[in-house]
Scaffold this active site. Structure first.
Site, PDB file in Angstrom:
ATOM      1  N   LEU A  72      -5.774  21.446  19.816  1.00 40.37           N
ATOM      2  CA  LEU A  72      -5.917  20.391  20.818  1.00 40.37           C
ATOM      3  C   LEU A  72      -7.403  20.098  20.946  1.00 40.37           C
ATOM      4  O   LEU A  72      -8.131  20.813  21.629  1.00 40.37           O
ATOM      5  CB  LEU A  72      -5.315  20.827  22.156  1.00 40.37           C
ATOM      6  CG  LEU A  72      -3.793  20.695  22.310  1.00 40.37           C
ATOM      7  CD1 LEU A  72      -3.050  21.505  21.253  1.00 40.37           C
ATOM      8  CD2 LEU A  72      -3.344  21.130  23.696  1.00 40.37           C
ATOM      9  N   ILE A  73      -7.854  19.063  20.273  1.00 44.19           N
ATOM     10  CA  ILE A  73      -9.286  18.806  20.145  1.00 44.19           C
ATOM     11  C   ILE A  73      -9.716  17.672  21.062  1.00 44.19           C
ATOM     12  O   ILE A  73      -9.073  16.627  21.134  1.00 44.19           O
ATOM     13  CB  ILE A  73      -9.661  18.509  18.673  1.00 44.19           C
ATOM     14  CG1 ILE A  73     -11.182  18.453  18.505  1.00 44.19           C
ATOM     15  CG2 ILE A  73      -8.981  17.245  18.157  1.00 44.19           C
ATOM     16  CD1 ILE A  73     -11.645  18.501  17.068  1.00 44.19           C
ATOM     17  N   LYS A  84      -2.457  19.524  32.082  1.00 44.54           N
ATOM     18  CA  LYS A  84      -2.465  20.480  30.974  1.00 44.54           C
ATOM     19  C   LYS A  84      -1.034  20.809  30.526  1.00 44.54           C
ATOM     20  O   LYS A  84      -0.780  20.961  29.323  1.00 44.54           O
ATOM     21  CB  LYS A  84      -3.191  21.762  31.395  1.00 44.54           C
ATOM     22  CG  LYS A  84      -4.703  21.616  31.514  1.00 44.54           C
ATOM     23  CD  LYS A  84      -5.347  21.447  30.157  1.00 44.54           C
ATOM     24  CE  LYS A  84      -6.863  21.383  30.233  1.00 44.54           C
ATOM     25  NZ  LYS A  84      -7.473  22.648  30.625  1.00 44.54           N
ATOM     26  N   GLY A  99      -9.363  25.500  23.428  1.00 46.29           N
ATOM     27  CA  GLY A  99     -10.697  26.070  23.629  1.00 46.29           C
ATOM     28  C   GLY A  99     -10.891  26.652  25.010  1.00 46.29           C
ATOM     29  O   GLY A  99     -12.035  26.810  25.455  1.00 46.29           O
ATOM     30  N   GLN A 119      -8.195  27.144  34.333  1.00 49.78           N
ATOM     31  CA  GLN A 119      -8.268  28.234  33.371  1.00 49.78           C
ATOM     32  C   GLN A 119      -8.326  29.610  34.034  1.00 49.78           C
ATOM     33  O   GLN A 119      -8.932  30.536  33.509  1.00 49.78           O
ATOM     34  CB  GLN A 119      -9.456  28.009  32.425  1.00 49.78           C
ATOM     35  CG  GLN A 119      -9.275  26.766  31.562  1.00 49.78           C
ATOM     36  CD  GLN A 119     -10.480  26.412  30.725  1.00 49.78           C
ATOM     37  OE1 GLN A 119     -11.392  27.216  30.575  1.00 49.78           O
ATOM     38  NE2 GLN A 119     -10.510  25.203  30.192  1.00 49.78           N
ATOM     39  N   CYS A 158     -17.539   2.283  37.062  1.00 44.67           N
ATOM     40  CA  CYS A 158     -17.049   3.586  37.515  1.00 44.67           C
ATOM     41  C   CYS A 158     -18.262   4.461  37.799  1.00 44.67           C
ATOM     42  O   CYS A 158     -19.401   4.065  37.543  1.00 44.67           O
ATOM     43  CB  CYS A 158     -16.125   4.244  36.483  1.00 44.67           C
ATOM     44  SG  CYS A 158     -16.971   4.764  34.975  1.00 44.67           S
TER      45      CYS A 158
END
Length: 482
Positions: free
Chosen positions: A183-184, A265, A287, A296, A456
């Site tokens: 998953l980059i 996620k 990562g 995380q 933005c």
């Protein structure tokens, strides 16, 4: 020219059948990579090394550099292979080869020997070392930490004069382990984790979740192509791009702020797992590092893992950011990562660090999963070898302005929550609200006689959305950065 490839030590301790399989795969990988430099080169495998012989001297440096980046290689010896008759003949050939290198230096001689001879390796070291010391007045012997180490290898009646030793990246040959899907995002973490799995023998495919237009995707494609071209070009791999903007829009509209990060996620893992299943890939690679961001924590990572049976590998789980950045610098992805955009629209104000499963599942009941199914079904799958040509195509440029004219209107594309917390007011110009995740469907309803200045907080999302709108044929858009 001739190179001797020394195997990564973990390969040499495998059983005979596994070792032979690894050596065979590594030999094939070397051929696949080097055929672009010299089609006439020969790659010959032996029990404890692999020989590479090539005729085109102009490609010496390119071949040597390529070998240092192929997983499974511990080090490379550039050698001159000559016959010899006795120890004195070995000394004379070593003197010719090393005289200039040893002038004014300390040195020692190290010999490896294979075959039947009437002398030992130590005998050769003493004889050649003594002879070099006598014939080169400015050189002197030093057995520990010398300036120069003279490496010689004796095999039967052949002498290998080692002209240089170059370290490889080690690891296992690509193809000895099963495929994985990385998953980059283009940042530091995903690039390093992809490299680590390549180095461990996996063929790494790439999955990119596009949150905002072509510019970001092109940047990530460049990172993926760089990693593949530098460390994994022995194998074909896929680059799968999923337009995740509709999913993000659904989350921002329907999900409680504190749960957004974990649910996003979870949606990514669900989508990537479907892609992995489609292509027969055994595991996902991320990562993530423990405690680096709110999603995380161990509790949240467990909840993220629970949505799929697919194995999720996290090679950086115990690494700190400084270590990760140092690794990115070593493999050459640091510059890509530093210039990769971060999104200002997909950030919770108060993300939970210890999500509760029942609450997450209750929030996900509000989500329309047909949207997720649709974006996975429409995922764009590209052979990574085609990316080089695609990334060379120019991205449509969008003008950035710090002022405005009488026909201009500022379009605030932040999420509704951000707009409510910090309303944008600019004297002398109208400000219209339209969250970025509605632009693809609602921008056409706006007055197209006006010039719309997208804004933005950070300026990244506005630029990417302006690029996206230009690609859709809307030429009346600019980026507003006061």
């Amino acid at each position: 020219m001739k190179f001797i490839i020394k195997l990564f030590p973990e390969i040499t301790i495998k059983s005979q059948s596994v070792r032979l399989r690894f050596i065979k795969i590594l030999t094939g990988n070397i051929r696949n990579v080097l055929k672009h430099y010299d089609e006439t080169l020969a790659v010959v495998r032996h029990w404890d090394n692999i020989e590479v012989r090539a005729k085109d001297e102009n490609q010496r440096l390119a071949i040597r550099d390529a070998l240092t980046r192929i997983p499974g290689i511990h080090h490379i010896l550039e050698v001159e292979d000559v016959p010899f008759t006795d120890m004195h003949d070995i000394f004379e050939k070593a003197l010719v080869q090393y005289r200039d290198q040893l002038e004014g230096k300390t040195f020692c001689v190290r010999v490896k020997r294979r075959g039947k001879h009437d002398f030992s390796s130590i005998d050769v070291e003493r004889y050649v070392g003594g002879g070099l010391n006598q014939h080169i007045e400015s050189a002197r012997v030093k057995l520990t930490n010398p300036d120069v180490t003279v490496h010689l290898e004796v095999e039967d009646d052949r002498l290998l004069l080692i002209k240089g030793r170059y370290e490889g990246i080690g690891g296992f040959p690509i193809g000895t382990q099963e495929d994985v899907l990385s998953l980059i995002s283009g940042g530091f973490d995903s690039g390093v984790s992809s490299y680590m799995l390549m180095r461990r023998g996996c063929r790494v495919h790439y999955c990119f979740f596009n949150l905002g237009g072509a510019a970001h995707e092109i940047g990530v494609r460049q990172v993926a192509h760089y990693l593949w071209n530098r460390f994994g070009s022995s194998h074909r791999v896929r680059f799968v791009a999923i337009n995740f903007e509709p999913v993000v829009g659904e989350i921002l509209e329907k999900i409680d702020d504190g749960q957004m990060g974990v649910i996003l996620k979870r949606m990514m893992v669900r989508a990537a797992s479907k892609v992995a299943e489609r292509y027969g890939v055994q595991a996902l690679v991320t990562g993530e590092a423990l405690g680096q961001v709110s999603s995380q924590t161990l509790t949240n990572l467990r909840l993220i893992d629970n949505v799929s049976d697919t194995l999720i590998l996290r090679p950086l789980i115990s690494y700190d950011k400084e270590h990760i950045i140092n690794l990115a610098r070593q493999i050459g992805t640091e510059d890509f990562a530093r210039t990769m955009p971060e999104y200002c629209g997909v950030i919770s104000k108060s993300p939970t660090v210890k999500a509760v499963k029942s609450k997450i599942e209750a929030e996900e009941e509000k989500f329309d999963f047909s949207i997720l199914d649709k974006v996975v079904e429409e995922a764009n799958n590209v052979d990574i070898r085609e990316i080089a040509q695609q990334t060379e195509q120019e991205v449509v440029e969008v003008e950035t302005v710090n002022g405005f004219g009488p026909n201009d209107v500022i379009l605030d594309i932040r999420s509704i929550d951000e707009q409510e917390d910090k309303p944008l007011k600019v004297e002398g110009i109208d400000v219209v609200s339209l969250p970025f995740y509605k632009l693809s469907t609602k921008f056409g309803d706006l007055d197209q006689n006006k010039t719309w200045l997208l804004w933005c907080e950070r300026g990244v999302m506005s630029r990417l959305q302006a690029l996206y709108l230009r690609e859709q044929g809307f030429n009346n858009v600019k980026v507003y950065r006061p």
